[in-house]
Design an enzyme around this catalytic site. Sequence first.
Site, PDB file in Angstrom:
ATOM      1  CG  ASP A   8      20.018  27.709 -32.170  1.00  0.00           C
ATOM      2  OD1 ASP A   8      20.549  26.551 -32.479  1.00  0.00           O
ATOM      3  OD2 ASP A   8      20.488  28.196 -31.704  1.00  0.00           O
ATOM      4  NE  ARG A  23      19.788  21.408 -31.645  1.00  0.00           N
ATOM      5  CZ  ARG A  23      20.554  22.990 -31.797  1.00  0.00           C
ATOM      6  NH1 ARG A  23      19.782  24.093 -31.450  1.00  0.00           N
ATOM      7  NH2 ARG A  23      21.589  23.266 -31.710  1.00  0.00           N
TER       8      ARG A  23
HETATM    9  P1  FDA Z   1      12.713  21.133 -18.329  1.00  0.00           P
HETATM   10  O1  FDA Z   1      12.864  21.804 -18.636  1.00  0.00           O
HETATM   11  O2  FDA Z   1      11.785  20.204 -18.661  1.00  0.00           O
HETATM   12  O3  FDA Z   1      13.380  19.868 -17.389  1.00  0.00           O
HETATM   13  C1  FDA Z   1      13.354  18.497 -16.728  1.00  0.00           C
HETATM   14  C2  FDA Z   1      14.602  18.731 -15.863  1.00  0.00           C
HETATM   15  O4  FDA Z   1      15.659  19.104 -16.963  1.00  0.00           O
HETATM   16  C3  FDA Z   1      14.651  19.353 -14.596  1.00  0.00           C
HETATM   17  O5  FDA Z   1      13.977  18.903 -13.556  1.00  0.00           O
HETATM   18  C4  FDA Z   1      16.262  19.350 -14.556  1.00  0.00           C
HETATM   19  O6  FDA Z   1      16.642  18.770 -13.752  1.00  0.00           O
HETATM   20  C5  FDA Z   1      16.596  19.358 -15.650  1.00  0.00           C
HETATM   21  N1  FDA Z   1      16.506  21.170 -16.441  1.00  0.00           N
HETATM   22  C6  FDA Z   1      15.958  21.526 -17.298  1.00  0.00           C
HETATM   23  N2  FDA Z   1      16.661  22.962 -17.590  1.00  0.00           N
HETATM   24  C7  FDA Z   1      18.061  23.209 -16.071  1.00  0.00           C
HETATM   25  C8  FDA Z   1      18.627  24.139 -16.226  1.00  0.00           C
HETATM   26  N3  FDA Z   1      18.697  25.278 -17.255  1.00  0.00           N
HETATM   27  N4  FDA Z   1      19.799  23.491 -15.269  1.00  0.00           N
HETATM   28  C9  FDA Z   1      19.634  22.787 -14.499  1.00  0.00           C
HETATM   29  N5  FDA Z   1      18.387  22.016 -14.720  1.00  0.00           N
HETATM   30  C10 FDA Z   1      18.073  21.380 -15.757  1.00  0.00           C
HETATM   31  N6  FDA Z   1      15.316  25.981 -27.503  1.00  0.00           N
HETATM   32  C11 FDA Z   1      14.594  26.992 -28.405  1.00  0.00           C
HETATM   33  O7  FDA Z   1      13.388  27.213 -28.356  1.00  0.00           O
HETATM   34  N7  FDA Z   1      15.497  26.502 -29.404  1.00  0.00           N
HETATM   35  C12 FDA Z   1      16.532  25.853 -29.739  1.00  0.00           C
HETATM   36  O8  FDA Z   1      16.458  25.420 -31.012  1.00  0.00           O
HETATM   37  C13 FDA Z   1      17.172  25.648 -28.670  1.00  0.00           C
HETATM   38  N8  FDA Z   1      17.888  25.020 -28.439  1.00  0.00           N
HETATM   39  C14 FDA Z   1      18.847  23.855 -27.790  1.00  0.00           C
HETATM   40  C15 FDA Z   1      19.785  23.195 -27.766  1.00  0.00           C
HETATM   41  C16 FDA Z   1      20.357  22.372 -26.943  1.00  0.00           C
HETATM   42  C17 FDA Z   1      21.289  21.619 -27.390  1.00  0.00           C
HETATM   43  C18 FDA Z   1      19.426  22.561 -25.777  1.00  0.00           C
HETATM   44  C19 FDA Z   1      19.458  21.274 -24.830  1.00  0.00           C
HETATM   45  C20 FDA Z   1      18.218  22.684 -25.649  1.00  0.00           C
HETATM   46  C21 FDA Z   1      17.569  23.642 -26.381  1.00  0.00           C
HETATM   47  N9  FDA Z   1      16.519  24.475 -26.472  1.00  0.00           N
HETATM   48  C22 FDA Z   1      15.838  25.385 -27.408  1.00  0.00           C
HETATM   49  C23 FDA Z   1      15.885  24.853 -24.797  1.00  0.00           C
HETATM   50  C24 FDA Z   1      14.978  23.553 -24.678  1.00  0.00           C
HETATM   51  O9  FDA Z   1      13.912  24.179 -25.341  1.00  0.00           O
HETATM   52  C25 FDA Z   1      14.233  23.987 -23.489  1.00  0.00           C
HETATM   53  O10 FDA Z   1      13.995  25.579 -23.015  1.00  0.00           O
HETATM   54  C26 FDA Z   1      15.582  23.087 -22.400  1.00  0.00           C
HETATM   55  O11 FDA Z   1      16.722  22.149 -23.241  1.00  0.00           O
HETATM   56  C27 FDA Z   1      15.067  23.020 -21.030  1.00  0.00           C
HETATM   57  O12 FDA Z   1      14.092  21.721 -21.173  1.00  0.00           O
HETATM   58  P2  FDA Z   1      14.543  20.586 -21.083  1.00  0.00           P
HETATM   59  O13 FDA Z   1      14.624  19.169 -22.160  1.00  0.00           O
HETATM   60  O14 FDA Z   1      15.910  20.280 -20.582  1.00  0.00           O
HETATM   61  O15 FDA Z   1      13.670  20.169 -19.912  1.00  0.00           O
END
Ligand code: FDA
Length: 306
Positions: free
Chosen positions: A133, A183
Amino acid sequence: MDMLTRSLLLTMANSPNIERFVKKNGMSAGFARRFIAGETMEETAAPVRALNDRGMTVSLDYLGENVSRAEEAAESVAYYLRLLRFISDNNLNANISLKLTQLGLDIGSDVAERHMREILEEAARYDQFVRIDMEGSAYTQRTLDLFDALQPDHKNTGVVIQSYLTRSEQDVEKLIEMGARVRLCKGAYDEPREVAFQNKTDVDANYLRLVRRVLKDGNYPGIATHDELMIEGTCDFAREESIMPDRYEFQMLYGIRRDRQESLVRAGYRMRVYVPFGTQWYAYMMRRMAERPANLWFVIKNLLRR
Ligand code: FDA
């Protein structure tokens, strides 16, 4: 959510006093269960199997970060070694994700490297993959340096790139050249403007730019996001470039957008669910709260219901 609330929640993620309060009221109230699969590896077997039965693979994350004592780091290593055997013995379709600060990066890069090699050697015996990560920006360079050192000897590892960091475009090019498995996520920490884009439009634009690079020239990238626009952007680009769905995988967090996880599988895409477990769930939970107000309400409702 406004930036101030996000910042506040991310600051709370590092507060031991608030952690004590939330943990006392947390797992027992059941709210943590929505995002955390259990406190022990044994408790994760059923939820992992249920995901596998629905056509999804898993990455198991034994929660923990920023350990300061050598014994704690060694305990995490021992736990991960047991976890690898547990996955194999139980025929789970799962790999593992871990954090270098959980393996002692704050004590020294040499400590984390030694521990990583031990885990990667054991993982290779099980033909298993280990994802490192990415943590806050204070660790980016050290994490990539360590990955650089490990990758030539251990092909069963991969790293994470965050689209909110301005440096990521360059890092992605280097990782593509190395044939490394990446990733891609947006990034979950509170980062200053010197190193990170501050508004969502820029973070999203960079995400889509990097998606195109890793899809076109990368090695089996993980597209980690819950954001519909990022998901659609990925599918559209892959279609335009005739990149088959078995050349990459979507990744989402346990308990988040479960309906979308299923519909992507039904549409023929690969989906890996990141399943965190363990007793050290506080900082992870707080980062999820900072991402979305609805999750914060979910927690408050559960606390009030007690
Ligand atoms: P964003 O936060 O912009 O949200 C867009 C939309 O997605 C929201 O409007 C909502 O609809 C939906 N959504 C997003 N988050 C949600 C939640 N918590 N609950 C419900 N709906 C939600 N970060 C990091 O710094 N280091 C890492 O190693 C990882 N590893 C990692 C693995 C995996 C498999 C995932 C999915 C995520 C990570 N992350 C991470 C976290 C990542 O950086 C980020 O903070 C979250 O995924 C939220 O960003 P989104 O891309 O989902 O979109």
